[in-house]
Design a protein around this motif. Sequence first.
Motif, PDB file in Angstrom:
ATOM      1  N   ASP A  68       0.819  -1.207   0.000  1.00  7.27           N
ATOM      2  CA  ASP A  68       0.000   0.000   0.000  1.00  7.27           C
ATOM      3  C   ASP A  68       0.863   1.271   0.000  1.00  7.27           C
ATOM      4  O   ASP A  68       0.643   2.156  -0.826  1.00  7.27           O
ATOM      5  CB  ASP A  68      -0.977  -0.009   1.175  1.00  7.27           C
ATOM      6  CG  ASP A  68      -1.987   1.112   1.086  1.00  7.27           C
ATOM      7  OD1 ASP A  68      -2.659   1.231   0.039  1.00  7.27           O
ATOM      8  OD2 ASP A  68      -2.099   1.883   2.070  1.00  7.27           O
ATOM      9  N   TYR A  71       2.452   1.580  -3.451  1.00  5.62           N
ATOM     10  CA  TYR A  71       1.445   2.002  -4.430  1.00  5.62           C
ATOM     11  C   TYR A  71       1.167   3.500  -4.303  1.00  5.62           C
ATOM     12  O   TYR A  71       1.129   4.229  -5.303  1.00  5.62           O
ATOM     13  CB  TYR A  71       0.155   1.198  -4.246  1.00  5.62           C
ATOM     14  CG  TYR A  71      -0.991   1.711  -5.072  1.00  5.62           C
ATOM     15  CD1 TYR A  71      -1.078   1.419  -6.430  1.00  5.62           C
ATOM     16  CD2 TYR A  71      -1.979   2.509  -4.505  1.00  5.62           C
ATOM     17  CE1 TYR A  71      -2.123   1.899  -7.198  1.00  5.62           C
ATOM     18  CE2 TYR A  71      -3.023   2.997  -5.266  1.00  5.62           C
ATOM     19  CZ  TYR A  71      -3.092   2.694  -6.607  1.00  5.62           C
ATOM     20  OH  TYR A  71      -4.123   3.184  -7.365  1.00  5.62           O
ATOM     21  N   LYS A  72       0.968   3.967  -3.075  1.00 10.82           N
ATOM     22  CA  LYS A  72       0.655   5.385  -2.857  1.00 10.82           C
ATOM     23  C   LYS A  72       1.806   6.287  -3.298  1.00 10.82           C
ATOM     24  O   LYS A  72       1.581   7.347  -3.880  1.00 10.82           O
ATOM     25  CB  LYS A  72       0.304   5.625  -1.389  1.00 10.82           C
ATOM     26  CG  LYS A  72      -1.060   5.079  -1.035  1.00 10.82           C
ATOM     27  CD  LYS A  72      -1.391   5.286   0.420  1.00 10.82           C
ATOM     28  CE  LYS A  72      -2.765   4.709   0.733  1.00 10.82           C
ATOM     29  NZ  LYS A  72      -3.080   4.794   2.161  1.00 10.82           N
ATOM     30  N   LYS A  75       1.778   6.266  -7.101  1.00 12.72           N
ATOM     31  CA  LYS A  75       0.614   7.013  -7.588  1.00 12.72           C
ATOM     32  C   LYS A  75       0.833   8.508  -7.407  1.00 12.72           C
ATOM     33  O   LYS A  75       0.528   9.301  -8.307  1.00 12.72           O
ATOM     34  CB  LYS A  75      -0.648   6.565  -6.866  1.00 12.72           C
ATOM     35  CG  LYS A  75      -1.895   7.279  -7.344  1.00 12.72           C
ATOM     36  CD  LYS A  75      -3.082   6.392  -7.360  1.00 12.72           C
ATOM     37  CE  LYS A  75      -4.363   7.062  -7.747  1.00 12.72           C
ATOM     38  NZ  LYS A  75      -4.320   8.115  -8.718  1.00 12.72           N
ATOM     39  N   GLN A  76       1.369   8.908  -6.280  1.00 11.65           N
ATOM     40  CA  GLN A  76       1.646  10.320  -6.041  1.00 11.65           C
ATOM     41  C   GLN A  76       2.652  10.858  -7.063  1.00 11.65           C
ATOM     42  O   GLN A  76       2.486  11.946  -7.600  1.00 11.65           O
ATOM     43  CB  GLN A  76       2.178  10.531  -4.626  1.00 11.65           C
ATOM     44  CG  GLN A  76       2.472  11.972  -4.304  1.00 11.65           C
ATOM     45  CD  GLN A  76       3.019  12.155  -2.905  1.00 11.65           C
ATOM     46  OE1 GLN A  76       3.447  11.215  -2.254  1.00 11.65           O
ATOM     47  NE2 GLN A  76       2.998  13.386  -2.440  1.00 11.65           N
ATOM     48  N   ASN A  78       3.146   9.672 -10.068  1.00  9.47           N
ATOM     49  CA  ASN A  78       2.430   9.750 -11.344  1.00  9.47           C
ATOM     50  C   ASN A  78       1.539  10.986 -11.407  1.00  9.47           C
ATOM     51  O   ASN A  78       1.490  11.678 -12.421  1.00  9.47           O
ATOM     52  CB  ASN A  78       1.576   8.503 -11.578  1.00  9.47           C
ATOM     53  CG  ASN A  78       2.399   7.305 -11.977  1.00  9.47           C
ATOM     54  OD1 ASN A  78       3.548   7.430 -12.358  1.00  9.47           O
ATOM     55  ND2 ASN A  78       1.801   6.138 -11.881  1.00  9.47           N
ATOM     56  N   ASP A  79       0.810  11.234 -10.321  1.00 11.86           N
ATOM     57  CA  ASP A  79      -0.098  12.374 -10.277  1.00 11.86           C
ATOM     58  C   ASP A  79       0.665  13.692 -10.416  1.00 11.86           C
ATOM     59  O   ASP A  79       0.203  14.619 -11.073  1.00 11.86           O
ATOM     60  CB  ASP A  79      -0.917  12.376  -8.989  1.00 11.86           C
ATOM     61  CG  ASP A  79      -1.917  11.234  -8.933  1.00 11.86           C
ATOM     62  OD1 ASP A  79      -2.163  10.584  -9.973  1.00 11.86           O
ATOM     63  OD2 ASP A  79      -2.443  10.961  -7.829  1.00 11.86           O
ATOM     64  N   GLN A  82       1.748  14.269 -14.154  1.00 11.40           N
ATOM     65  CA  GLN A  82       0.737  14.410 -15.203  1.00 11.40           C
ATOM     66  C   GLN A  82       0.617  15.868 -15.603  1.00 11.40           C
ATOM     67  O   GLN A  82       0.622  16.760 -14.769  1.00 11.40           O
ATOM     68  CB  GLN A  82      -0.624  13.911 -14.714  1.00 11.40           C
ATOM     69  CG  GLN A  82      -0.783  12.425 -14.796  1.00 11.40           C
ATOM     70  CD  GLN A  82      -2.201  11.999 -14.482  1.00 11.40           C
ATOM     71  OE1 GLN A  82      -2.974  12.742 -13.914  1.00 11.40           O
ATOM     72  NE2 GLN A  82      -2.514  10.779 -14.845  1.00 11.40           N
TER      73      GLN A  82
END
Length: 87
Positions: A68, A71-72, A75-76, A78-79, A82
């Motif tokens: 977890d 993943y976070k 993801k952070q 990636n965000d 963007q």
Amino acid sequence: MLNFVSIKEVKEVLGNWCKLERQRHQLTQSELAEILGMSRYTIQKFETGNNATLDTALKIAHHFDALDPLYKALKQQNDQNQTDSLY
């Protein structure tokens, strides 16, 4: 000066982390391998930085409750990377 991390360094860090977590949980390589449905040899190779497949790394991370946070963090990242579409 640019500072790059090599794949080899990441594999070694992952392997060392696995070994420390395994020992902290008082598991042998064989016990961890059995829990994860892998061979002891796979765990041994992973811990020495010689077999850091994504599947193996994720199974180990999941077992030691690190999936977890991993993943976070991804993801952070990636965000943040963007960009908004111009269309």
